[in-house]
Design a protein around this motif. Structure first.
Motif, PDB file in Angstrom:
ATOM      1  N   MET A   1       0.835  -1.176   0.000  1.00 55.95           N
ATOM      2  CA  MET A   1       0.000   0.000   0.000  1.00 55.95           C
ATOM      3  C   MET A   1       0.885   1.246   0.000  1.00 55.95           C
ATOM      4  O   MET A   1       1.937   1.261   0.586  1.00 55.95           O
ATOM      5  N   THR A   2       0.359   2.287  -0.611  1.00 52.73           N
ATOM      6  CA  THR A   2       1.108   3.540  -0.724  1.00 52.73           C
ATOM      7  C   THR A   2       0.325   4.698  -0.097  1.00 52.73           C
ATOM      8  O   THR A   2      -0.842   4.557   0.267  1.00 52.73           O
ATOM      9  N   VAL A   3       0.986   5.836  -0.038  1.00 52.78           N
ATOM     10  CA  VAL A   3       0.375   7.060   0.483  1.00 52.78           C
ATOM     11  C   VAL A   3      -0.879   7.412  -0.319  1.00 52.78           C
ATOM     12  O   VAL A   3      -1.860   7.913   0.230  1.00 52.78           O
ATOM     13  N   ALA A   4      -0.868   7.132  -1.614  1.00 48.34           N
ATOM     14  CA  ALA A   4      -2.036   7.422  -2.455  1.00 48.34           C
ATOM     15  C   ALA A   4      -3.289   6.758  -1.906  1.00 48.34           C
ATOM     16  O   ALA A   4      -4.377   7.337  -1.967  1.00 48.34           O
ATOM     17  N   HIS A   5      -3.146   5.560  -1.346  1.00 47.57           N
ATOM     18  CA  HIS A   5      -4.298   4.843  -0.788  1.00 47.57           C
ATOM     19  C   HIS A   5      -4.878   5.608   0.410  1.00 47.57           C
ATOM     20  O   HIS A   5      -6.094   5.710   0.553  1.00 47.57           O
ATOM     21  N   ILE A   6      -4.012   6.147   1.241  1.00 47.09           N
ATOM     22  CA  ILE A   6      -4.479   6.939   2.388  1.00 47.09           C
ATOM     23  C   ILE A   6      -5.185   8.202   1.905  1.00 47.09           C
ATOM     24  O   ILE A   6      -6.279   8.532   2.358  1.00 47.09           O
ATOM     25  N   LEU A   7      -4.560   8.919   0.963  1.00 47.83           N
ATOM     26  CA  LEU A   7      -5.151  10.172   0.475  1.00 47.83           C
ATOM     27  C   LEU A   7      -6.476   9.933  -0.235  1.00 47.83           C
ATOM     28  O   LEU A   7      -7.367  10.775  -0.184  1.00 47.83           O
ATOM     29  N   LYS A   8      -6.612   8.777  -0.878  1.00 53.18           N
ATOM     30  CA  LYS A   8      -7.867   8.452  -1.549  1.00 53.18           C
ATOM     31  C   LYS A   8      -9.006   8.394  -0.540  1.00 53.18           C
ATOM     32  O   LYS A   8     -10.115   8.845  -0.818  1.00 53.18           O
ATOM     33  N   GLY A   9      -8.717   7.869   0.642  1.00 56.63           N
ATOM     34  CA  GLY A   9      -9.743   7.757   1.675  1.00 56.63           C
ATOM     35  C   GLY A   9      -9.984   9.042   2.448  1.00 56.63           C
ATOM     36  O   GLY A   9     -11.120   9.368   2.775  1.00 56.63           O
ATOM     37  N   LYS A  10      -8.944   9.800   2.725  1.00 50.97           N
ATOM     38  CA  LYS A  10      -9.103  10.986   3.577  1.00 50.97           C
ATOM     39  C   LYS A  10      -9.175  12.293   2.808  1.00 50.97           C
ATOM     40  O   LYS A  10      -9.546  13.316   3.341  1.00 50.97           O
ATOM     41  N   GLY A  11      -8.730  12.269   1.558  1.00 55.29           N
ATOM     42  CA  GLY A  11      -8.702  13.490   0.764  1.00 55.29           C
ATOM     43  C   GLY A  11      -7.344  14.163   0.852  1.00 55.29           C
ATOM     44  O   GLY A  11      -6.499  13.783   1.644  1.00 55.29           O
ATOM     45  N   SER A  12      -7.164  15.180   0.029  1.00 51.02           N
ATOM     46  CA  SER A  12      -5.850  15.836  -0.033  1.00 51.02           C
ATOM     47  C   SER A  12      -5.875  17.276   0.479  1.00 51.02           C
ATOM     48  O   SER A  12      -4.927  18.021   0.289  1.00 51.02           O
ATOM     49  N   GLU A  13      -6.942  17.654   1.143  1.00 49.81           N
ATOM     50  CA  GLU A  13      -7.031  19.012   1.686  1.00 49.81           C
ATOM     51  C   GLU A  13      -6.017  19.198   2.805  1.00 49.81           C
ATOM     52  O   GLU A  13      -5.867  18.344   3.673  1.00 49.81           O
ATOM     53  N   VAL A  14      -5.299  20.298   2.755  1.00 47.66           N
ATOM     54  CA  VAL A  14      -4.290  20.610   3.763  1.00 47.66           C
ATOM     55  C   VAL A  14      -4.486  22.054   4.207  1.00 47.66           C
ATOM     56  O   VAL A  14      -4.641  22.950   3.379  1.00 47.66           O
ATOM     57  N   VAL A  15      -4.457  22.269   5.516  1.00 49.75           N
ATOM     58  CA  VAL A  15      -4.498  23.627   6.043  1.00 49.75           C
ATOM     59  C   VAL A  15      -3.091  24.199   5.897  1.00 49.75           C
ATOM     60  O   VAL A  15      -2.123  23.618   6.389  1.00 49.75           O
ATOM     61  N   THR A  16      -2.999  25.316   5.194  1.00 50.82           N
ATOM     62  CA  THR A  16      -1.697  25.936   4.972  1.00 50.82           C
ATOM     63  C   THR A  16      -1.745  27.413   5.355  1.00 50.82           C
ATOM     64  O   THR A  16      -2.819  28.014   5.399  1.00 50.82           O
ATOM     65  N   LEU A  17      -0.582  27.947   5.607  1.00 51.02           N
ATOM     66  CA  LEU A  17      -0.412  29.376   5.843  1.00 51.02           C
ATOM     67  C   LEU A  17       0.852  29.810   5.126  1.00 51.02           C
ATOM     68  O   LEU A  17       1.649  28.985   4.691  1.00 51.02           O
ATOM     69  N   ARG A  18       1.038  31.096   5.034  1.00 53.43           N
ATOM     70  CA  ARG A  18       2.241  31.669   4.431  1.00 53.43           C
ATOM     71  C   ARG A  18       3.339  31.728   5.490  1.00 53.43           C
ATOM     72  O   ARG A  18       3.052  31.903   6.679  1.00 53.43           O
ATOM     73  N   PRO A  19       4.590  31.636   5.106  1.00 50.55           N
ATOM     74  CA  PRO A  19       5.681  31.663   6.082  1.00 50.55           C
ATOM     75  C   PRO A  19       5.846  32.996   6.812  1.00 50.55           C
ATOM     76  O   PRO A  19       6.569  33.069   7.798  1.00 50.55           O
ATOM     77  N   GLU A  20       5.145  34.036   6.370  1.00 49.45           N
ATOM     78  CA  GLU A  20       5.271  35.355   7.003  1.00 49.45           C
ATOM     79  C   GLU A  20       4.348  35.554   8.198  1.00 49.45           C
ATOM     80  O   GLU A  20       4.430  36.575   8.881  1.00 49.45           O
ATOM     81  N   GLY A 114      -0.858  16.995  -0.283  1.00 47.84           N
ATOM     82  CA  GLY A 114      -1.626  16.421   0.815  1.00 47.84           C
ATOM     83  C   GLY A 114      -0.762  16.342   2.055  1.00 47.84           C
ATOM     84  O   GLY A 114       0.387  16.793   2.058  1.00 47.84           O
ATOM     85  N   ILE A 115      -1.308  15.757   3.089  1.00 46.56           N
ATOM     86  CA  ILE A 115      -0.558  15.521   4.323  1.00 46.56           C
ATOM     87  C   ILE A 115      -1.118  14.268   4.967  1.00 46.56           C
ATOM     88  O   ILE A 115      -2.324  14.009   4.890  1.00 46.56           O
ATOM     89  N   ILE A 116      -0.236  13.477   5.560  1.00 47.82           N
ATOM     90  CA  ILE A 116      -0.704  12.306   6.299  1.00 47.82           C
ATOM     91  C   ILE A 116      -0.158  12.387   7.717  1.00 47.82           C
ATOM     92  O   ILE A 116       0.890  12.978   7.970  1.00 47.82           O
ATOM     93  N   SER A 117      -0.908  11.804   8.626  1.00 48.91           N
ATOM     94  CA  SER A 117      -0.516  11.801  10.029  1.00 48.91           C
ATOM     95  C   SER A 117      -0.225  10.372  10.460  1.00 48.91           C
ATOM     96  O   SER A 117      -0.614   9.409   9.790  1.00 48.91           O
ATOM     97  N   ILE A 118       0.417  10.238  11.585  1.00 49.70           N
ATOM     98  CA  ILE A 118       0.681   8.908  12.122  1.00 49.70           C
ATOM     99  C   ILE A 118      -0.635   8.188  12.380  1.00 49.70           C
ATOM    100  O   ILE A 118      -0.735   6.977  12.208  1.00 49.70           O
ATOM    101  N   ASP A 120      -3.322   8.412  10.538  1.00 48.00           N
ATOM    102  CA  ASP A 120      -3.753   7.884   9.240  1.00 48.00           C
ATOM    103  C   ASP A 120      -3.046   6.568   8.932  1.00 48.00           C
ATOM    104  O   ASP A 120      -3.653   5.607   8.457  1.00 48.00           O
ATOM    105  N   VAL A 121      -1.744   6.532   9.223  1.00 45.05           N
ATOM    106  CA  VAL A 121      -0.949   5.332   8.941  1.00 45.05           C
ATOM    107  C   VAL A 121      -1.375   4.183   9.838  1.00 45.05           C
ATOM    108  O   VAL A 121      -1.564   3.050   9.377  1.00 45.05           O
TER     109      VAL A 121
END
Length: 143
Positions: A1-20, A114-118, A120-121
């Motif tokens: 199994m790969t990361v793609a399998h996890i993202l398929k189930g949870k989606g690829s939305e990630v909360v992001t901000l700018r470095p400033e 995307g982002i995965i967490s422990i 998710d794994v």
């Protein structure tokens, strides 16, 4: 199994901000979204850093509350470990365990995908073990 399998189930939305942004802004978003880490991205969608709850605690303990109004650069990790959608789950688990972190950004073509967490794994590994056990019981019952 790969990361793609996890993202398929949870989606690829990630909360992001700018470095400033300031550490205070990061803390506010972490609390509002009830998440453990935020990926900081540049104009091109490339990972510029990551900041976790642990990072916040460490910088507050070291510098005190005055750091809340400073740019996030004082608390963020800039040498971010990442993976791709094709990275095997076992490799991700090893990377997270050895690095002692709980969030791993997924990057494709240099951009955040995307982002995965422990969590998710671990969820994926439990599902895999349950499936294997079910298949083994079915095999034995059919024999």
């Amino acid at each position: 199994m790969t990361v793609a399998h996890i993202l398929k189930g949870k989606g690829s939305e990630v909360v992001t901000l700018r470095p400033e942004v300031t550490l205070s802004e990061v803390v506010q978003v972490l609390a509002e979204k009830r998440i453990g880490a935020i990926v900081l991205v540049d104009d091109g969608g490339r990972v510029a850093g990551i900041v976790s709850e642990r990072d916040v605690v460490r910088v507050l303990a070291r510098s005190g509350p005055v750091v809340l109004e400073k740019p996030i650069g004082e608390a963020m990790t800039v040498k971010v470990k990442t993976c791709t959608t094709m990275t095997p789950i076992e490799e991700v688990l090893t990377t997270m365990t050895h690095g002692r972190f709980r969030h791993l950004p997924v990057v494709e073509d240099g951009r955040l995908a995307g982002i995965i967490s422990i969590g998710d794994v671990v969820k994926m590994k439990i599902e895999e073990a349950e499936r294997e056990a079910r298949e083994m019981r079915e095999y034995i019952a059919a024999g």
